[in-house]
Scaffold this active site. Structure first.
Site, mmCIF file in Angstrom:
data_model
loop_
_atom_site.group_PDB
_atom_site.id
_atom_site.type_symbol
_atom_site.label_atom_id
_atom_site.label_comp_id
_atom_site.label_asym_id
_atom_site.label_seq_id
_atom_site.Cartn_x
_atom_site.Cartn_y
_atom_site.Cartn_z
ATOM 1 N N TYR A 142 -0.989 -9.345 6.757
ATOM 2 C CA TYR A 142 -1.496 -10.623 6.263
ATOM 3 C C TYR A 142 -0.938 -10.863 4.875
ATOM 4 C CZ TYR A 142 -4.835 -14.245 4.780
ATOM 5 O OH TYR A 142 -5.411 -15.403 4.325
ATOM 6 N N ASP A 237 3.973 -6.751 -0.802
ATOM 7 C CA ASP A 237 2.729 -7.484 -1.020
ATOM 8 C C ASP A 237 1.671 -6.443 -1.363
ATOM 9 O OD1 ASP A 237 0.386 -8.848 -0.990
ATOM 10 O OD2 ASP A 237 0.757 -9.918 0.879
ATOM 11 N N LYS A 265 -6.464 -9.814 -5.980
ATOM 12 C CA LYS A 265 -7.661 -8.972 -5.910
ATOM 13 C C LYS A 265 -7.929 -8.162 -7.200
ATOM 14 C CE LYS A 265 -7.806 -9.466 -0.992
ATOM 15 N NZ LYS A 265 -6.747 -9.549 -0.025
#
Ligand SMILES: *Cc1c(COP(=O)(O)O)cnc(C)c1O
Length: 428
Positions: A142, A237, A265
């Site tokens: 994702y 990522d 995050k």
């Protein structure tokens, strides 16, 4: 009716599905969501006053635990000076410098407001730099919800059983090529056909959105080599793994140097922050220096920077933090493995550092195909029993469990106690 149930009923009138991000709706586990009132340290409390040990930690950001004093104080201090200026500030410079110092592959970095935005921008830069259009991503990884990344996209999409998203023009998806995680041959095949058109390979160096799937020995090295041979950029990522697996992220952990990296995050300390950075010659493509446009009204927001900077500083200054965190996580995950073995349950537990995931399948899980063999109905039963007994984990088979620095032996032992009960109950 609980207060959560009342709020959920009301929310559904005004917010699609009652939530602002799909997995929160508890759809795949057949329950209604708990609405949260507050979180402190290793614990989170819902609006009905029930307290849980928190293994979501806002999906990763709260690595120090919630409401950490050092972060909280810096945020309050920043708030007093004004919430936003839309102008350059000292904190942005400190933040950028700190990340460049901590992560060797990052020579320049740009702040944005989410992981989605970081990835979308990194891809634009990769395309601008190489003059190529195609991107290789991996099934089950994702990378946020920008159009070109919503192909075989893991967790939320996977949980809902929707292969792709409506509203994504076919043209966006045709430049996104997908390969199998841990399958170098599938990447080589794509390069044989499209090599000269591929701007970048993007990957979660530890996949944490199809459950947790570890890169096998040689896989990330192989990607680096393929990129070098084809003048293609390698994008890590690290929105989840950055500052999670160690102070220099998965790239430090595995010793691989990507050309570009995306963060999110943890770097926001709980505030909405993302960032992308990497090689100086590539990042110099970004406006106003270069020809790749990317901007943001609230980017580098002073309150968000204060939170992120405080959190990263805590992680940097506490030299034994990761060792202790990983040791705690190991105790938990090894304990869970032991219980699964004792009870002879068909399950696989993958973990690395403070990221872990149980899959209800007897197959080793090494990619999207094997992740999908997991019994999601069994996961639903597991989730329900854990939640009812005070353990707050993600309401989806395909998400990670995040251990935080605020957890002590007490929380680990309590979690193992409930886990054993749960496994006994659902394996009957
Ligand atoms: C969460 C996540 C994103 C998206 O970040 P948002 O802040 O939710 O937009 C991108 N990549 C990875 C690996 C993620 O885990």
């Amino acid at each position: 009716m609980t207060k959560s149930e009342q709020l959920y009923e009301e929310a559904r009138n005004y917010i699609p599905g009652g939530v602002n991000s799909p997995v929160r709706a508890y759809g795949s586990v057949g329950l209604t969501p708990r609405f949260i009132a507050k979180a402190d340290g290793a614990y989170i409390t819902d609006v009905d006053g029930k307290e849980y040990i928190d293994f979501i930690g806002s999906w990763g950001p709260m690595i120090l635990g919630s409401n950490h004093k050092a972060v909280y104080e810096k945020v309050v201090e920043a708030c007093k000076n004004g919430l936003s200026f839309g102008a350059a500030t000292e904190y942005e410079v400190k933040m950028a410098k700190l990340i460049c110092e901590l992560v060797p592959s990052i020579e320049m970095i740009r702040m944005v407001n989410s992981g989605t935005e970081a990835v979308m921008s990194a891809i634009r830069v990769a395309r601008g730099f190489t003059g190529r259009n195609k991107i290789v991503k991996f099934e089950g990884c994702y990378h946020g919800h920008s159009d070109s990344m919503l192909v075989k996209a893991g967790s939320g999409v996977m949980t809902a059983g929707v292969p792709d998203s409506a509203g994504v023009p076919k043209g966006c998806a045709t430049d996104t090529l997908t390969a199998g995680y841990n399958d170098l041959a599938s990447v080589e095949e794509l390069f044989e056909q499209w090599g000269e058109d591929i701007a970048a390979i993007i990957i979660e160096p530890v996949a944490a959105n199809m459950g947790v799937v570890l890169p096998e020995k040689g896989f990330l090295e192989g990607l680096r080599k393929i990129c070098d041979e084809n003048q293609t950029l390698l994008i890590f990522d690290e929105v989840i793994t950055g500052f999670r697996l160690g102070i220099d992220g998965a790239q430090g952990y595995f010793g691989i140097k990507p050309d570009l990296t995306t963060f999110g995050k943890i770097i926001g300390g709980g505030m909405p922050v993302g960032a992308y950075g990497g090689r100086r010659d590539i990042m110099e493509m970004v406006a106003p220096l270069g020809t790749v446009y990317q901007a943001g009204t609230l980017s580098g927001n002073p309150v968000a920077m204060a939170a992120g900077y405080a959190q990263l500083t805590m992680l940097k200054d506490n030299s034994s933090f990761y060792e202790e965190l990983n040791k705690k996580a190991q105790k938990l995950f090894e304990g869970m493995k032991e219980i699964l073995k004792e009870k002879k349950v068909d399950a696989t537990l993958n973990y690395t550092g403070s990221l872990g995931c149980i899959f209800f399948t007897k197959e080793p899980v090494r990619d999207y195909t094997t992740a999908k063999t997991a019994d999601t109905k069994k996961f639903g039963e597991y989730f329900k029993h854990m939640l009812e007994n005070g353990i707050y984990i993600a309401p989806s088979q395909f998400e990670a469990m995040f251990v935080s620095g605020a957890m002590t032996d007490k929380e680990v032992e309590e979690t193992l106690r409930v886990f054993e009960q749960t496994i006994t109950k659902i394996s009957r």
